[in-house]
Design an enzyme around this catalytic site. Sequence first.
Site, PDB file in Angstrom:
ATOM      1  N   ARG A  11      12.651 -25.635 -25.175  1.00  0.00           N
ATOM      2  CA  ARG A  11      12.228 -24.234 -25.169  1.00  0.00           C
ATOM      3  C   ARG A  11      12.520 -23.541 -23.842  1.00  0.00           C
ATOM      4  O   ARG A  11      12.566 -22.329 -23.761  1.00  0.00           O
ATOM      5  CB  ARG A  11      10.729 -24.127 -25.437  1.00  0.00           C
ATOM      6  N   GLU A  16       4.116 -24.745 -12.259  1.00  0.00           N
ATOM      7  CA  GLU A  16       2.900 -24.309 -11.570  1.00  0.00           C
ATOM      8  C   GLU A  16       3.361 -23.722 -10.239  1.00  0.00           C
ATOM      9  O   GLU A  16       3.760 -24.454  -9.335  1.00  0.00           O
ATOM     10  CB  GLU A  16       2.015 -25.532 -11.347  1.00  0.00           C
ATOM     11  N   GLN A  35      -4.241 -11.389  -2.540  1.00  0.00           N
ATOM     12  CA  GLN A  35      -3.501 -10.310  -3.193  1.00  0.00           C
ATOM     13  C   GLN A  35      -2.126 -10.820  -3.586  1.00  0.00           C
ATOM     14  O   GLN A  35      -1.502 -11.577  -2.845  1.00  0.00           O
ATOM     15  CB  GLN A  35      -3.374  -9.142  -2.208  1.00  0.00           C
ATOM     16  N   ASP A  36      -1.654 -10.403  -4.755  1.00  0.00           N
ATOM     17  CA  ASP A  36      -0.287 -10.686  -5.193  1.00  0.00           C
ATOM     18  C   ASP A  36       0.486  -9.377  -5.177  1.00  0.00           C
ATOM     19  O   ASP A  36      -0.017  -8.343  -5.613  1.00  0.00           O
ATOM     20  CB  ASP A  36      -0.259 -11.246  -6.615  1.00  0.00           C
ATOM     21  N   ASN A  37       1.730  -9.429  -4.684  1.00  0.00           N
ATOM     22  CA  ASN A  37       2.604  -8.259  -4.622  1.00  0.00           C
ATOM     23  C   ASN A  37       3.905  -8.582  -5.350  1.00  0.00           C
ATOM     24  O   ASN A  37       4.329  -9.733  -5.382  1.00  0.00           O
ATOM     25  CB  ASN A  37       2.937  -7.897  -3.175  1.00  0.00           C
ATOM     26  N   ARG A  48      14.595  -5.256   2.717  1.00  0.00           N
ATOM     27  CA  ARG A  48      13.194  -4.898   2.928  1.00  0.00           C
ATOM     28  C   ARG A  48      12.713  -5.719   4.114  1.00  0.00           C
ATOM     29  O   ARG A  48      12.680  -6.931   4.064  1.00  0.00           O
ATOM     30  CB  ARG A  48      12.370  -5.189   1.679  1.00  0.00           C
ATOM     31  N   HIS A  51       8.959  -7.014   8.137  1.00  0.00           N
ATOM     32  CA  HIS A  51       7.593  -6.510   8.068  1.00  0.00           C
ATOM     33  C   HIS A  51       6.556  -7.549   8.486  1.00  0.00           C
ATOM     34  O   HIS A  51       6.776  -8.747   8.359  1.00  0.00           O
ATOM     35  CB  HIS A  51       7.257  -6.080   6.639  1.00  0.00           C
ATOM     36  N   LYS A  61       2.386 -15.167   3.965  1.00  0.00           N
ATOM     37  CA  LYS A  61       2.993 -14.816   2.679  1.00  0.00           C
ATOM     38  C   LYS A  61       3.671 -16.034   2.065  1.00  0.00           C
ATOM     39  O   LYS A  61       4.342 -16.800   2.760  1.00  0.00           O
ATOM     40  CB  LYS A  61       4.067 -13.738   2.857  1.00  0.00           C
ATOM     41  N   HIS A 108       8.717 -10.778   8.295  1.00  0.00           N
ATOM     42  CA  HIS A 108       9.384 -11.213   7.069  1.00  0.00           C
ATOM     43  C   HIS A 108      10.295 -10.106   6.529  1.00  0.00           C
ATOM     44  O   HIS A 108       9.954  -8.927   6.591  1.00  0.00           O
ATOM     45  CB  HIS A 108       8.333 -11.559   5.996  1.00  0.00           C
ATOM     46  N   TYR A 121       5.160 -12.143  -4.114  1.00  0.00           N
ATOM     47  CA  TYR A 121       4.588 -12.893  -3.002  1.00  0.00           C
ATOM     48  C   TYR A 121       3.084 -12.757  -2.964  1.00  0.00           C
ATOM     49  O   TYR A 121       2.516 -11.732  -3.308  1.00  0.00           O
ATOM     50  CB  TYR A 121       5.231 -12.525  -1.671  1.00  0.00           C
ATOM     51  N   LYS A 158      11.296   4.249   6.389  1.00  0.00           N
ATOM     52  CA  LYS A 158      10.411   3.575   7.348  1.00  0.00           C
ATOM     53  C   LYS A 158      11.138   2.413   8.036  1.00  0.00           C
ATOM     54  O   LYS A 158      11.020   2.229   9.244  1.00  0.00           O
ATOM     55  CB  LYS A 158       9.159   3.075   6.634  1.00  0.00           C
ATOM     56  N   ASP A 159      11.887   1.643   7.262  1.00  0.00           N
ATOM     57  CA  ASP A 159      12.576   0.487   7.839  1.00  0.00           C
ATOM     58  C   ASP A 159      13.673   0.885   8.826  1.00  0.00           C
ATOM     59  O   ASP A 159      14.057   0.090   9.673  1.00  0.00           O
ATOM     60  CB  ASP A 159      13.148  -0.405   6.736  1.00  0.00           C
TER      61      ASP A 159
END
Length: 185
Positions: A11, A16, A35-37, A48, A51, A61, A108, A121, A158-159
């Site tokens: 399948r 995990e 928190q998950d982003n 990106r 940061h 992270k 990062h 992340y 911003k970057d």
Amino acid sequence: MIVPRRFSDSRGWFCETFNARRLLDQEGIAAGFVQDNQSYSAKRGTVRGLHFQVPPHAQGKLVRAVRGRIYDVAVDIRRGSPTFGRFVAAELTAETGGQLWVPVGFAHGFCTLDDDVEVAYKVTDFYAPECEGGIAFDDPDIGIPWPVARDLVSLSDKDTRYPRLAAFESPFAYDGVPLAALAPA
């Protein structure tokens, strides 16, 4: 680098992607994620970063690609570190499922290697806009060999305004653990 084990059958596969006990036992990482982003980048060459969040809301992270491929980078920005300004980089792909742990005290960033890339992340502190910061992704003193020509890179406004590392007054203290090369995935 952390490579979760995949269990395959006719399948597809099951994996995990996070287990606090295994992360501590196998990698020595005790991280309380809060928190998950997830980000989506439409085009190859989207950068990106670089940061971070400063104390009191500094973040570790755990980063992975959930669609496509990225060139993922962590830069040591801990004052007093013998590896200050050095970086490690790895290609993370949805296909292989590898993850990069980016501890507190590291900037990062990543560059998308495909169109239609999604990155997820987990972070160890909540987003705090008053604590966010960054370093210029193309700082020549760091010397990251980004896999896309500079004129093809897509950045946020911003970057484009982040300072070079030499102008950064680091609030992160060296913890006695120098940056080490990544183990092969």
